[in-house]
Design a protein around this motif. Structure first.
Motif, PDB file in Angstrom:
ATOM      1  N   ASP A  90      19.637   6.659   9.246  1.00 49.96           N
ATOM      2  CA  ASP A  90      19.645   5.919   8.061  1.00 49.96           C
ATOM      3  C   ASP A  90      18.127   5.695   8.365  1.00 49.96           C
ATOM      4  OD1 ASP A  90      22.993   5.084   7.982  1.00 49.96           O
ATOM      5  OD2 ASP A  90      21.815   3.712  10.081  1.00 49.96           O
ATOM      6  N   LEU A  91      17.510   6.386   8.360  1.00 46.26           N
ATOM      7  CA  LEU A  91      16.122   6.180   8.474  1.00 46.26           C
ATOM      8  C   LEU A  91      15.529   6.492   6.799  1.00 46.26           C
ATOM      9  CD1 LEU A  91      12.941   5.774   9.191  1.00 46.26           C
ATOM     10  CD2 LEU A  91      12.877   7.837  10.610  1.00 46.26           C
ATOM     11  N   GLU A  92      16.015   7.624   6.488  1.00 45.86           N
ATOM     12  CA  GLU A  92      15.409   8.382   5.450  1.00 45.86           C
ATOM     13  C   GLU A  92      15.786   7.949   4.177  1.00 45.86           C
ATOM     14  OE1 GLU A  92      15.560  12.435   2.501  1.00 45.86           O
ATOM     15  OE2 GLU A  92      16.262  12.671   4.569  1.00 45.86           O
ATOM     16  N   TYR A 120       2.827   1.896   7.194  1.00 47.34           N
ATOM     17  CA  TYR A 120       4.328   2.147   7.352  1.00 47.34           C
ATOM     18  C   TYR A 120       4.011   2.443   9.085  1.00 47.34           C
ATOM     19  CZ  TYR A 120       8.244   4.853   8.297  1.00 47.34           C
ATOM     20  OH  TYR A 120       9.481   6.498   8.686  1.00 47.34           O
ATOM     21  N   ILE A 121       4.683   1.894   9.851  1.00 50.09           N
ATOM     22  CA  ILE A 121       4.728   1.049  11.152  1.00 50.09           C
ATOM     23  C   ILE A 121       5.969   2.397  12.121  1.00 50.09           C
ATOM     24  CG2 ILE A 121       4.396   0.589  13.274  1.00 50.09           C
ATOM     25  CD1 ILE A 121       3.502  -1.568  11.817  1.00 50.09           C
ATOM     26  N   LYS A 122       5.737   3.607  12.988  1.00 51.37           N
ATOM     27  CA  LYS A 122       6.812   3.491  13.770  1.00 51.37           C
ATOM     28  C   LYS A 122       6.881   3.047  15.084  1.00 51.37           C
ATOM     29  CE  LYS A 122       7.715   8.248  11.158  1.00 51.37           C
ATOM     30  NZ  LYS A 122       8.505   9.426  11.677  1.00 51.37           N
ATOM     31  N   ARG A 123       7.698   2.876  16.109  1.00 53.44           N
ATOM     32  CA  ARG A 123       7.980   2.132  17.064  1.00 53.44           C
ATOM     33  C   ARG A 123       8.359   3.099  18.125  1.00 53.44           C
ATOM     34  NH1 ARG A 123       8.622  -3.094  14.326  1.00 53.44           N
ATOM     35  NH2 ARG A 123       6.608  -4.111  13.683  1.00 53.44           N
ATOM     36  N   PHE A 213       2.920   9.313   0.379  1.00 50.48           N
ATOM     37  CA  PHE A 213       2.826   8.220   2.004  1.00 50.48           C
ATOM     38  C   PHE A 213       3.529   8.765   3.084  1.00 50.48           C
ATOM     39  CE2 PHE A 213       2.574   5.140   3.940  1.00 50.48           C
ATOM     40  CZ  PHE A 213       1.094   4.439   5.233  1.00 50.48           C
ATOM     41  N   VAL A 214       4.666   8.286   2.695  1.00 49.13           N
ATOM     42  CA  VAL A 214       5.660   8.569   4.520  1.00 49.13           C
ATOM     43  C   VAL A 214       5.618   9.963   4.450  1.00 49.13           C
ATOM     44  CG1 VAL A 214       8.016   9.028   4.362  1.00 49.13           C
ATOM     45  CG2 VAL A 214       7.176   6.940   2.752  1.00 49.13           C
ATOM     46  N   ASP A 215       5.525  10.877   3.845  1.00 51.96           N
ATOM     47  CA  ASP A 215       5.350  12.147   4.169  1.00 51.96           C
ATOM     48  C   ASP A 215       4.059  12.350   4.991  1.00 51.96           C
ATOM     49  OD1 ASP A 215       7.636  13.597   2.714  1.00 51.96           O
ATOM     50  OD2 ASP A 215       6.338  14.302   0.652  1.00 51.96           O
ATOM     51  N   LYS A 216       2.664  12.201   4.662  1.00 49.42           N
ATOM     52  CA  LYS A 216       1.711  12.237   5.342  1.00 49.42           C
ATOM     53  C   LYS A 216       2.021  12.142   6.930  1.00 49.42           C
ATOM     54  CE  LYS A 216      -2.018  11.843   3.346  1.00 49.42           C
ATOM     55  NZ  LYS A 216      -3.272  11.028   2.838  1.00 49.42           N
TER      56      LYS A 216
END
Length: 236
Positions: A90-92, A120-123, A213-216
């Motif tokens: 479901d992330l995308e 955007y934080i990735k955990r 921004f997300v792609d970066k």
């Protein structure tokens, strides 16, 4: 060696900060209704079952999963934990719906301007004893023996390429790294907090260019960050 960081992703947070807008405080109820009850709403009442009311702030929340959407006079922040409700599959969709339903719908409709930054934080959670021990050993060194926990935070700032080409544009990216290893656990938690700051503040949502921004962020985490981990802590 880690080949795909997303396999260790346990949650994300996405947020937009804007200059304090006190008029939004009077619209919080309307905004909540729009998010929950709009036709085909993705972040609907099945996702967020409860609403918490605070001073100048409302929080949509699912107490079972910890998922929440916080709205106040200077921030909108979505936090999703990958559990039974949401998974990596479901992330995308979650990211795209934040763009279409929150940024391009709520913020635009309520005429929010003066955007300060987007983040955007990735955990990640690595249940890898090898990585946990290697991180402590290679970070602390042999100076102190018996160290089995670590709580580390550092950041890296760099200018945005577009800002180098445009007069009086001083946008920059800031990446905050957090690493936590507890003494009673062999797992290690890491988060990557990628922020884009707008100087001067943006006047419209279109200037955010959220998908770019997300792609970066994905490129940084999937290449730069992954290479850093493999090279320094998971050498084969």
């Amino acid at each position: 060696m880690i080949e795909n960081l997303d396999n260790y992703l346990v949650g994300i947070a996405i947020g937009v900060r804007f200059r304090a807008n006190f008029a939004i405080e009077d619209q919080l109820g309307t905004i909540i209704d729009q998010i929950l009850y709009s036709k085909n709403a993705y972040f609907n009442e099945q996702v967020f079952k409860y609403t918490e009311n605070h001073v100048n702030q409302k929080v949509l929340v699912d107490n079972e999963t910890g998922d929440k959407l916080t709205i106040n006079n200077s921030n909108i922040i979505l936090e999703i934990n990958f559990s039974n409700k949401f998974g990596l599959k479901d992330l995308e969709t979650v990211v795209k719906k934040f763009d279409s339903e929150i940024i391009e719908n709520v913020l635009k409709k309520h005429k929010i301007t003066q955007f300060v930054r987007v983040g955007y934080i990735k955990r990640y959670l690595f249940d890898m004893e090898t990585l946990a021990k290697s991180f402590i050993r290679n970070t602390i060194g042999s100076t102190f023996e018996g160290v089995n926990d670590i709580d580390l935070r550092f950041s890296k700032k760099f200018p945005v390429s577009d800002s180098l080409l445009k007069k009086e544009i001083y946008d920059f990216d800031n990446v905050i790294f957090n690493i936590i290893k507890r003494a009673d656990r062999e797992e290690i938690f890491m988060s990557l907090d990628y922020q884009k700051h707008f100087i001067p503040h943006l006047e419209t949502t279109s200037g955010i260019e959220f998908q770019d921004f997300v792609d970066k962020v994905n490129n940084f985490s999937g290449k730069t960050y992954l290479n850093w981990l493999n090279k320094n802590y998971l050498k084969t």
